[in-house]
Scaffold this motif. Structure first.
Motif, short mmCIF file in Angstrom:
data_model
loop_
_atom_site.label_atom_id
_atom_site.label_comp_id
_atom_site.label_asym_id
_atom_site.label_seq_id
_atom_site.Cartn_x
_atom_site.Cartn_y
_atom_site.Cartn_z
N PRO A 86 13.29 -25.51 8.58
CA PRO A 86 14.13 -26.50 7.88
C PRO A 86 14.85 -27.40 8.90
N THR A 87 14.96 -28.67 8.56
CA THR A 87 15.67 -29.59 9.44
C THR A 87 16.16 -30.80 8.64
N ASP A 88 17.25 -31.40 9.12
CA ASP A 88 17.73 -32.64 8.52
C ASP A 88 17.33 -33.84 9.38
N TYR A 89 16.54 -33.60 10.43
CA TYR A 89 16.07 -34.65 11.35
C TYR A 89 17.22 -35.31 12.10
N GLU A 90 18.34 -34.62 12.22
CA GLU A 90 19.47 -35.16 12.98
C GLU A 90 19.46 -34.67 14.42
N VAL A 91 18.57 -33.75 14.73
CA VAL A 91 18.50 -33.19 16.08
C VAL A 91 17.61 -34.06 16.96
N GLU A 92 18.05 -34.36 18.16
CA GLU A 92 17.21 -35.05 19.14
C GLU A 92 16.26 -34.02 19.74
N PHE A 93 15.13 -33.82 19.11
CA PHE A 93 14.22 -32.73 19.48
C PHE A 93 13.72 -32.88 20.92
N LYS A 94 13.86 -31.79 21.66
CA LYS A 94 13.36 -31.72 23.03
C LYS A 94 12.42 -30.53 23.15
N ASP A 95 11.69 -30.49 24.26
CA ASP A 95 10.72 -29.40 24.44
C ASP A 95 11.37 -28.04 24.32
N GLN A 96 12.58 -27.88 24.88
CA GLN A 96 13.22 -26.56 24.86
C GLN A 96 13.61 -26.13 23.46
#
Length: 280
Positions: free
Chosen positions: A160-170
């Motif tokens: 689940p996600t709200d797409y507010e996270v700046e997704f990075k590899d880690q």
């Protein structure tokens, strides 16, 4: 070699989490670190320094912890012998969070797997206080295993996600590792209330699309449901057996889940739960 920390209070719940870890990574070379922390019920520095009986009590507790850890290693090797796995033990006079923080700073582990409850095993509580503190405070991915969950290979992963996270590899590598290891599908779920994605959210969604292009994945839009109910309903319909979330303390969604809804969802969540901190 993968480094996995296994905190234990020698309860059945802790043993269940250990057996899950051993089976999840049975084909991977791993160093499992068995950790037991202990503190007396009442601890005062001045009293400790001046009391011989108290000192002897601490020595007894320390020796008991070491012996039980060694017995645990022998039990593991007799029931789950695996040449891919090696074991080390740590017995520490410290709080669990304090010890884990020190171990993380020392690069001792890259993943923690632990039970959801402590030795008391109160059924109405999803996460024991130790587990809750670990999920909220450590800078290392954690997989929490429900006490009554018997191991099964991961086959559907819910993210689940709200797409507010700046997704990075880690943020994504820990779940991608399991997805590739078991050739499973990642279900990305977004709960919304009719509004369109912002430019920032859409950019983050596209990052996920690119990152997941080499694994099976599906995007799901769930409308007008609260988060715990959406997760529970989706879990039942699709036989999810691994839930993964990023604990981003600057995201409304993650704050809502961890501060408000964690106890509510606890009555329904009966699968392993991986929490990945946003600051790694």
């Amino acid at each position: 070699m993968k480094k996995i920390l296994l905190p234990t209070d020698f309860s059945d719940n802790a043993w269940n989490a250990i057996t899950y870890a051993l089976q999840l990574y049975k084909n991977e070379k791993c160093n499992f670190i068995l950790l037991n922390t202990y503190t007396p019920i009442i601890y005062q520095i001045e009293y400790m320094q001046s009391s011989e009986p108290q000192f002897q009590l601490m020595e007894t507790i320390k020796e008991t912890s070491k012996k039980r850890l060694q017995g645990l290693v022998e039990k593991i090797e007799s029931k789950f012998y695996n040449p891919n796995h090696k074991f080390t033990t740590i017995s520490s006079f410290n709080t669990l969070i304090g010890e884990i923080s020190q171990l993380y700073e020392g690069n001792v582990m890259d993943l923690i797997i632990m039970g959801t409850k402590g030795a008391s095993g109160v059924k109405e509580v999803l996460f024991g206080s130790n587990t809750m503190h670990v999920l909220n405070n450590v800078k290392c991915p954690v997989i929490a295993i429900p006490s009554d969950f018997d191991f099964e290979k991961p086959h559907e992963l819910l993210f689940p996600t709200d797409y507010e996270v700046e997704f990075k590899d880690q943020h994504l590598d820990p779940l991608l590792e399991i997805a590739k290891l078991y050739n499973i599908r990642i279900n990305i779920m977004h709960v919304h209330y009719g509004e369109s994605l912002t430019e920032r959210q859409e950019n983050n969604r596209q990052k996920l699309e690119k990152k997941f292009k080499h694994v099976a994945h599906l995007f799901h839009k769930i409308k007008n449901q609260n988060i715990p109910e959406a997760i529970t309903e989706f879990q039942i319909k699709t036989r999810i057996n691994l839930l993964v979330m990023i604990n981003n303390k600057h995201s409304f969604f993650e704050n809502l889940f961890f501060k408000s809804n964690i106890k509510h969802i606890g009555f329904n969540l009966n699968v392993p739960f991986m929490v990945i901190p946003s600051q790694l």
